[in-house]
Design an enzyme around this catalytic site. Structure first.
Site, PDB file in Angstrom:
ATOM      1  N   GLY A  37       0.124   4.143   1.435  1.00  0.00           N
ATOM      2  CA  GLY A  37       0.090   4.884   2.714  1.00  0.00           C
ATOM      3  C   GLY A  37       1.224   4.527   3.650  1.00  0.00           C
ATOM      4  O   GLY A  37       1.967   5.400   4.118  1.00  0.00           O
ATOM      5  N   GLY A  38       1.391   3.241   3.929  1.00  0.00           N
ATOM      6  CA  GLY A  38       2.462   2.819   4.842  1.00  0.00           C
ATOM      7  C   GLY A  38       3.827   2.906   4.181  1.00  0.00           C
ATOM      8  O   GLY A  38       4.808   3.314   4.803  1.00  0.00           O
ATOM      9  N   ASN A  90      10.333   0.319   7.637  1.00  0.00           N
ATOM     10  CA  ASN A  90       9.261  -0.369   6.917  1.00  0.00           C
ATOM     11  C   ASN A  90       9.361  -1.891   7.020  1.00  0.00           C
ATOM     12  O   ASN A  90       8.448  -2.585   6.585  1.00  0.00           O
ATOM     13  CB  ASN A  90       9.245   0.050   5.445  1.00  0.00           C
ATOM     14  CG  ASN A  90       8.177   1.101   5.173  1.00  0.00           C
ATOM     15  OD1 ASN A  90       7.315   1.334   6.009  1.00  0.00           O
ATOM     16  ND2 ASN A  90       8.231   1.716   4.015  1.00  0.00           N
ATOM     17  N   TYR A  91      10.469  -2.381   7.555  1.00  0.00           N
ATOM     18  CA  TYR A  91      10.555  -3.814   7.860  1.00  0.00           C
ATOM     19  C   TYR A  91      10.362  -3.960   9.375  1.00  0.00           C
ATOM     20  O   TYR A  91      11.240  -4.391  10.103  1.00  0.00           O
ATOM     21  CB  TYR A  91      11.899  -4.396   7.400  1.00  0.00           C
ATOM     22  CG  TYR A  91      11.993  -4.596   5.900  1.00  0.00           C
ATOM     23  CD1 TYR A  91      10.888  -4.404   5.074  1.00  0.00           C
ATOM     24  CD2 TYR A  91      13.184  -4.989   5.303  1.00  0.00           C
ATOM     25  CE1 TYR A  91      10.968  -4.590   3.700  1.00  0.00           C
ATOM     26  CE2 TYR A  91      13.267  -5.180   3.927  1.00  0.00           C
ATOM     27  CZ  TYR A  91      12.152  -4.973   3.132  1.00  0.00           C
ATOM     28  OH  TYR A  91      12.233  -5.168   1.777  1.00  0.00           O
ATOM     29  N   GLY A  96       0.825  -1.217   0.000  1.00  0.00           N
ATOM     30  CA  GLY A  96       0.000   0.000   0.000  1.00  0.00           C
ATOM     31  C   GLY A  96       0.856   1.262   0.000  1.00  0.00           C
ATOM     32  O   GLY A  96       1.910   1.315   0.636  1.00  0.00           O
ATOM     33  N   TYR A 101      11.845   1.711  -0.640  1.00  0.00           N
ATOM     34  CA  TYR A 101      12.896   1.538  -1.655  1.00  0.00           C
ATOM     35  C   TYR A 101      12.427   0.487  -2.665  1.00  0.00           C
ATOM     36  O   TYR A 101      11.562  -0.346  -2.380  1.00  0.00           O
ATOM     37  CB  TYR A 101      14.231   1.048  -1.025  1.00  0.00           C
ATOM     38  CG  TYR A 101      14.170  -0.427  -0.716  1.00  0.00           C
ATOM     39  CD1 TYR A 101      13.656  -0.881   0.488  1.00  0.00           C
ATOM     40  CD2 TYR A 101      14.562  -1.373  -1.681  1.00  0.00           C
ATOM     41  CE1 TYR A 101      13.532  -2.237   0.735  1.00  0.00           C
ATOM     42  CE2 TYR A 101      14.436  -2.730  -1.424  1.00  0.00           C
ATOM     43  CZ  TYR A 101      13.919  -3.157  -0.220  1.00  0.00           C
ATOM     44  OH  TYR A 101      13.787  -4.494   0.012  1.00  0.00           O
ATOM     45  N   TYR A 114      15.507  -1.062   9.147  1.00  0.00           N
ATOM     46  CA  TYR A 114      14.625  -0.333   8.223  1.00  0.00           C
ATOM     47  C   TYR A 114      13.226  -0.268   8.825  1.00  0.00           C
ATOM     48  O   TYR A 114      12.594  -1.298   9.080  1.00  0.00           O
ATOM     49  CB  TYR A 114      14.625  -1.060   6.875  1.00  0.00           C
ATOM     50  CG  TYR A 114      13.685  -0.469   5.842  1.00  0.00           C
ATOM     51  CD1 TYR A 114      13.393   0.896   5.805  1.00  0.00           C
ATOM     52  CD2 TYR A 114      13.099  -1.280   4.868  1.00  0.00           C
ATOM     53  CE1 TYR A 114      12.544   1.428   4.847  1.00  0.00           C
ATOM     54  CE2 TYR A 114      12.248  -0.760   3.902  1.00  0.00           C
ATOM     55  CZ  TYR A 114      11.968   0.603   3.908  1.00  0.00           C
ATOM     56  OH  TYR A 114      11.123   1.123   2.962  1.00  0.00           O
TER      57      TYR A 114
END
Ligand code: FDA
Length: 534
Positions: free
Chosen positions: A180-181, A474-475, A178, A188, A472
């Site tokens: 948004g997140g 997002n991880y 998505g 990346y 990271y």
């Protein structure tokens, strides 16, 4: 008698507390829905916007975008309601009513959060799901686009490809992620060496803050605009849409895959890759995916590294370049295919390439159960170190494990560490991520797989960034620290995970949070806390 009184008292107290909290919960639940219904006013709208637990569609709406099925078991805490707004006023009403009735709000766009934070909470909560906010408007003349947060990367790439073959966007590899997140945590993809992150190309945004105000770049100010481009979702407000700058790509790009296993000298080739990949011309990106496979020669289990690449140019230019710079790979023309940039997204995302429509398919990547972690590597790992981690893939718990090595250098080397909240720029050879999965029927034994990845992570400690050991955002990995979800989290406590994700940018993120959401309305286990909060 006295004994009886004392022994029964705590029991009675528990009964009273439990019944009171149950009553409060039911009360706040009912009040919240009453409040929202009053605000939405129109009953036909209500049925399309509010999904309560007794609604027959509740489970399908809840599960629609859960990517990590570790968080869709009967034991997973469920929201009191799912709100799927059709317009911005529905979002403002949801903020108002959840604030008024003390419910936590979880914002969901694509549902790919590794730890399920967009749709799970240990305290009473509602989900605001942006599934109806998915418009993509591409303006090729000005090389910009507006994309709403509920759209997927695939929908964005499809929208660009429908208008032009010479523009692209440097975001993630997996089409189902998505917007948004992804954008709010950096983002990346395969163009990272050429153009940097998705967040580096955001030029405006539309956000609703904790007071329900709709803000754009000018009205939110540069501090908040800086923070939302990488400082993480569910902290500063709800980002509705993003204006992005598109980047040029050639009509034809080339991709290739070369597999090497333990019997084919993979340790030495991986060792060489670390000296080469980050220094290649920016037009060439070669990542590595490591998994356990059955050897085609011996049929025994072995460990395989897949070297997968994107080159912004034709095959005839690519082959001599790789033969000169990375001869150990033994690249041949038959390993390569020419295609458009949008097709290359499906190729690198390991998705079927039957047609570009696959970019729109929310199930193009199978959903799995997993736990993941990440690292940044600044010095080449010696061959002995590589041998050590490759051998761990032969363990029983690693049947569904993988490691991804993403080369940096190029544009990432040029962008200052504090330009945006994402700090892992110059000096990183590559980003490493580890993932372990298991079958659904093995869920009861998930502990042994999670122990495997924690052991793997401990093993890697010698070879990766230190003080802080960077990760990271997002991880998402809750192993590296967490806020107190219902109480006050101190700056010191949040610093444990905050400096790993953001390094010194964490301090500025806390300042921005303190300024824009001092009461900490937008919160989760790893949201930025204000300096002092209730
Ligand atoms: P989700 O909806 O779960 O949201 C994630 C977080 O952001 C939550 O805290 C949520 O509350 C918050 N949030 C969501 N929408 C928001 C909004 N509109 N406003 C404010 N906050 C919001 N990453 C990468 O950089 N490159 C890659 O190639 C990939 N590939 C990839 C593949 C797969 C299969 C997975 C599961 C994940 C990735 N990722 C990735 C990681 C991905 O970037 C990360 O999980 C993103 O946060 C996912 O965004 P979603 O909107 O899908 O998640």
């Amino acid at each position: 008698m006295k004994f009886l009184q004392y022994s029964v008292l705590p029991f009675l107290l528990v009964v009273v507390i439990l019944s009171l909290s149950g009553a409060t919960l039911a009360h706040s639940h009912g009040d919240f829905l009453h409040c929202l219904s009053l605000h939405l006013a129109n009953s036909s709208t209500i049925s399309k916007v509010i999904y309560m637990r007794n609604n027959p569609s509740y489970s399908s709406v809840l599960n629609a975008s859960i990517q990590n099925t570790r968080f869709s078991t009967p034991a997973t805490p469920k929201p009191l309601a799912i709100i799927t707004p059709l317009k911005t006023s529905h979002i403002q009403s949801t903020i108002y009513c959840s604030k008024k009735h003390g419910l936590q709000l979880r914002i969901r766009s694509g549902g790919h959060d590794f730890e399920g934070l967009s749709y799970v909470s240990e305290v009473p909560f509602v989900i605001l799901d942006l599934l109806n906010f998915r418009a993509v408007k591409v303006d090729t003349k000005n090389k910009v686009a507006w994309v709403q947060s509920g759209a997927t990367l695939g929908e964005l790439y499809y929208g660009i490809a429908a208008k032009t073959k010479t523009l692209a966007f440097p975001a993630g590899i997996c089409p189902t992620v998505g917007i948004g997140g992804h954008f709010s945590g950096g983002g990346y993809g395969i163009l990272v060496r050429k153009y940097g992150l998705a967040a580096d190309h955001i030029i405006d945004a539309q956000l609703i803050d904790a007071n329900g105000r709709i803000l754009d770049r000018e009205s939110m100010g540069e501090d908040l605009f800086w923070a939302i481009r990488g400082g993480g979702g569910n902290t500063f407000g709800i980002v509705l849409a993003w204006k992005i700058k598109l980047v040029p790509v050639p009509v034809v790009v080339t991709v290739f895959t070369v597999n090497k296993n333990l019997e084919q000298n993979v340790t030495k080739i991986l060792h060489r890759w670390q000296y080469i990949a980050h220094k290649l011309p920016d037009d060439l990106y070669v990542d590595v995916g490591i998994t356990k496979v059955s050897s085609s020669q011996t049929r025994k289990k072995t460990v395989q590294a897949a070297f997968i690449a994107l080159f912004l140019g034709g095959v005839d230019e690519l082959i001599p370049l790789v033969q000169e710079r990375f001869p150990e790979l033994g690249l041949a023309k038959e390993n390569c295919s020419e295609m458009s940039w949008a097709e290359s997204v499906l190729y690198l995302g390991r998705a079927p390439r039957t047609s570009l429509d696959m970019l729109l398919d929310k199930n193009v990547i199978p959903r799995t159960i997993f736990k993941a972690k990440s690292d940044y590597v600044k010095e080449p790992i010696p061959e002995s170190g590589i041998e050590g981690f490759l051998s761990m893939f032969l363990e029983k718990e690693a049947d569904f494990a993988s490691m991804l090595m993403v080369p940096f250098g190029g544009k990432m080397e040029e962008i200052p560490e504090n330009e945006l909240p994402y700090p892992h720029r110059a000096g990183n050879l590559f980003q490493a991520s580890y993932i372990v999965g298991w079958r659904k029927e093995e869920n009861a034994e998930s502990g042994k797989y999670i122990s495997w990845i924690r052991r793997f992570y401990s093993y890697m400690a010698t070879y990766v960034s230190k003080s802080p050991r960077e990760a990271y955002f997002n991880y998402r990995d809750l192993d590296i620290g967490s806020n107190n979800i219902s109480g006050y989290t101190s700056y010191q406590q949040a610093s444990i995970w905050g400096f790993k994700y953001f390094k010194n940018n964490f301090k500025r993120l806390v300042q921005v949070k303190t300024m824009v959401d001092p009461m900490n309305f937008f919160r989760n286990e790893q949201s930025i806390p204000p300096l002092s909060s209730p």
